[in-house]
Write a protein that holds these residues in place. Structure first.
Motif, PDB file in Angstrom:
ATOM      1  N   GLU A 109       0.841  -1.209   0.000  1.00 22.19           N
ATOM      2  CA  GLU A 109       0.000   0.000   0.000  1.00 22.19           C
ATOM      3  C   GLU A 109       0.875   1.258   0.000  1.00 22.19           C
ATOM      4  OE1 GLU A 109      -3.052   0.069  -0.652  1.00 22.19           O
ATOM      5  OE2 GLU A 109      -4.005  -1.745   0.067  1.00 22.19           O
ATOM      6  N   GLU A 139      -4.830   5.630  -0.936  1.00 23.68           N
ATOM      7  CA  GLU A 139      -3.734   4.721  -0.582  1.00 23.68           C
ATOM      8  C   GLU A 139      -3.121   5.111   0.767  1.00 23.68           C
ATOM      9  OE1 GLU A 139      -3.943   2.260  -2.302  1.00 23.68           O
ATOM     10  OE2 GLU A 139      -4.085   2.665  -4.448  1.00 23.68           O
ATOM     11  N   HIS A 142      -5.161   3.492   3.260  1.00 18.17           N
ATOM     12  CA  HIS A 142      -4.903   2.047   3.350  1.00 18.17           C
ATOM     13  C   HIS A 142      -3.644   1.777   4.172  1.00 18.17           C
ATOM     14  CE1 HIS A 142      -7.224   1.594  -0.710  1.00 18.17           C
ATOM     15  NE2 HIS A 142      -7.963   2.088   0.265  1.00 18.17           N
ATOM     16  N   GLU A 189      -1.570  -4.575  -7.153  1.00 16.70           N
ATOM     17  CA  GLU A 189      -2.818  -4.398  -6.414  1.00 16.70           C
ATOM     18  C   GLU A 189      -3.903  -5.361  -6.906  1.00 16.70           C
ATOM     19  OE1 GLU A 189      -3.624  -1.249  -3.503  1.00 16.70           O
ATOM     20  OE2 GLU A 189      -3.773  -0.111  -5.361  1.00 16.70           O
ATOM     21  N   GLU A 220     -10.630   0.213  -3.957  1.00  9.34           N
ATOM     22  CA  GLU A 220      -9.907  -0.391  -5.079  1.00  9.34           C
ATOM     23  C   GLU A 220     -10.778  -0.502  -6.327  1.00  9.34           C
ATOM     24  OE1 GLU A 220      -6.824  -0.601  -5.052  1.00  9.34           O
ATOM     25  OE2 GLU A 220      -6.344  -0.627  -2.922  1.00  9.34           O
TER      26      GLU A 220
END
Ligand SMILES: [Fe+2]
Ligand SMILES: [Fe+2]
Length: 366
Positions: A109, A139, A142, A189, A220
């Motif tokens: 991440e 991100e 995350h 990802e 995502e």
């Protein structure tokens, strides 16, 4: 306490500098965005959330099985190493494997955040810069969420896997603007997304891990949509030779990801026979199935963006994942978004029920 105290093996040096290529680009056209990208940017703004408040961090997590996974899904389950282990050794095997897996998610991440920021810098058009700016924030969230989970709840962090490092390095060193996107968002990802999905679906209904994974997956869905819109347009305009270079990169990266993420660091840290464990993981039917499932998000997207030449198709056939090209990626993404919303709804209901109970108790007391 710092993260340093939680590493199984403190990384030396403690930071990583990657020489990066590619020009920073400005545009003076402020008013000519593509509708699809601008609406994705708008959605990115509308769907921002706060990892500190949306996830219930007060919840108890068992540090020896933080995700709450059934033993059958441990990579060594059924192996001689597993069978000869007593309860406390098995608990250790659970904790370490999950810590390793979430540590790779965490470092990945961070890679996604750096790549998204790089896209802001190098992509030529303002609509794509806008969108990538919202992704950079996603991100960051995350990284924040995985880091808090690992540090506060698992209290054990593994260093970045060396093959993930190599993949990230290839992605970042390249001066072509599409490469961070192809390497990071589509491949790394894409693989992570399939792994998140398995863990999210196995984690117990009210667990913190389920919340965390569902919310990350909701973001995502937008990231994948951006890749599909911008890379599809761009790749259709490239020459065959230029597309061929990207396809070669896809093939090499996919083999690397399939064969090189076995968790050897865990076997080593626990003092197990690394070779025997790696062999077990390579031949166990469940692990073979899991590894091919990891491509369920990558294959349909690679086809969709037009990197579907012979070399790619041959590699996917060889890996036994070619049929995944037929998966409906829109439906998968929609299901991810719905799951996150359903969890929000369930939590809102729980919270309002808790208030009602408090009110009844208060009324009874007075
Ligand atoms: Fe992410
Ligand atoms: Fe992402």
């Amino acid at each position: 306490m710092t993260t340093r105290d939680k590493y199984t093996d403190v990384p030396e040096p403690y930071s990583w500098e990657v020489p990066s290529a590619g020009d920073a680009r400005f545009t003076w056209e402020y008013d000519d965005g593509r509708a699809r990208l601008l609406s994705l940017y708008q959605k990115g703004k509308d769907k921002q959330w706060d990892a500190q408040s949306r996830i219930d961090w007060g919840q108890d997590v068992d540090p020896m099985n933080p995700v709450g996974l059934p033993d059958e899904f441990h990579p060594l389950f059924g192996s001689p190493m597993w069978e000869s282990a007593d309860d406390s050794r098995r608990a250790e095997m659970r904790k370490h494997f999950q810590a390793w897996q979430f540590s790779q998610f965490l470092h990945g991440e961070q890679g996604a955040m750096v790549c998204a920021a790089k896209i802001v810098e190098v992509v030529p058009d303002l609509d794509a810069k806008f969108y990538a700016a919202t992704q950079t924030m996603d991100e960051a969230r995350h990284v924040e969420a995985f880091s808090r989970f690992l540090q506060d709840k698992v209290e054990l962090v593994y260093p970045i896997n060396k093959n993930l490092t190599a993949l990230l390095e290839d992605t970042l060193r390249d001066s072509r603007w599409d490469m961070p996107y192809l390497g990071m968002q589509v491949l790394i990802e894409g693989l992570a997304l399939a792994a998140f999905g398995v863990l999210r679906d196995l984690a117990p209904p009210d667990s913190m891990a389920k919340q965390l994974l569902a919310y990350v997956m909701q973001d995502e869905a937008r990231h994948v949509a951006f890749g599909r819109i911008s890379l599809k347009d761009y790749y259709s305009a490239l020459t065959e030779a230029e597309r061929g270079e990207r396809e070669e990169f896809v093939v090499d990266a996919c083999y690397l990801m399939r064969d090189r993420f076995r968790g050897e660091e865990v076997f080593e840290t626990l003092g197990l026979d690394v070779k025997a464990c790696a062999e077990w993981v390579d031949t166990s039917p469940l692990m073979i199935q899991f590894r091919s499932h990891l491509f369920s998000r990558i294959v349909p997207i690679v086809k969709d963006i037009g990197l579907w030449g012979d070399k790619v198709q041959r590699a996917f056939t060889d890996m036994g994942v070619h049929d995944m090209a037929g998966f409906d990626i829109d439906a998968l993404m929609k299901a991810d978004e719905d799951q996150a919303e359903a969890l929000d709804k369930a939590h809102a209901e729980m919270a309002s029920r808790a208030i009602e109970v408090d009110e009844v108790i208060a009324a009874g007391a007075s």
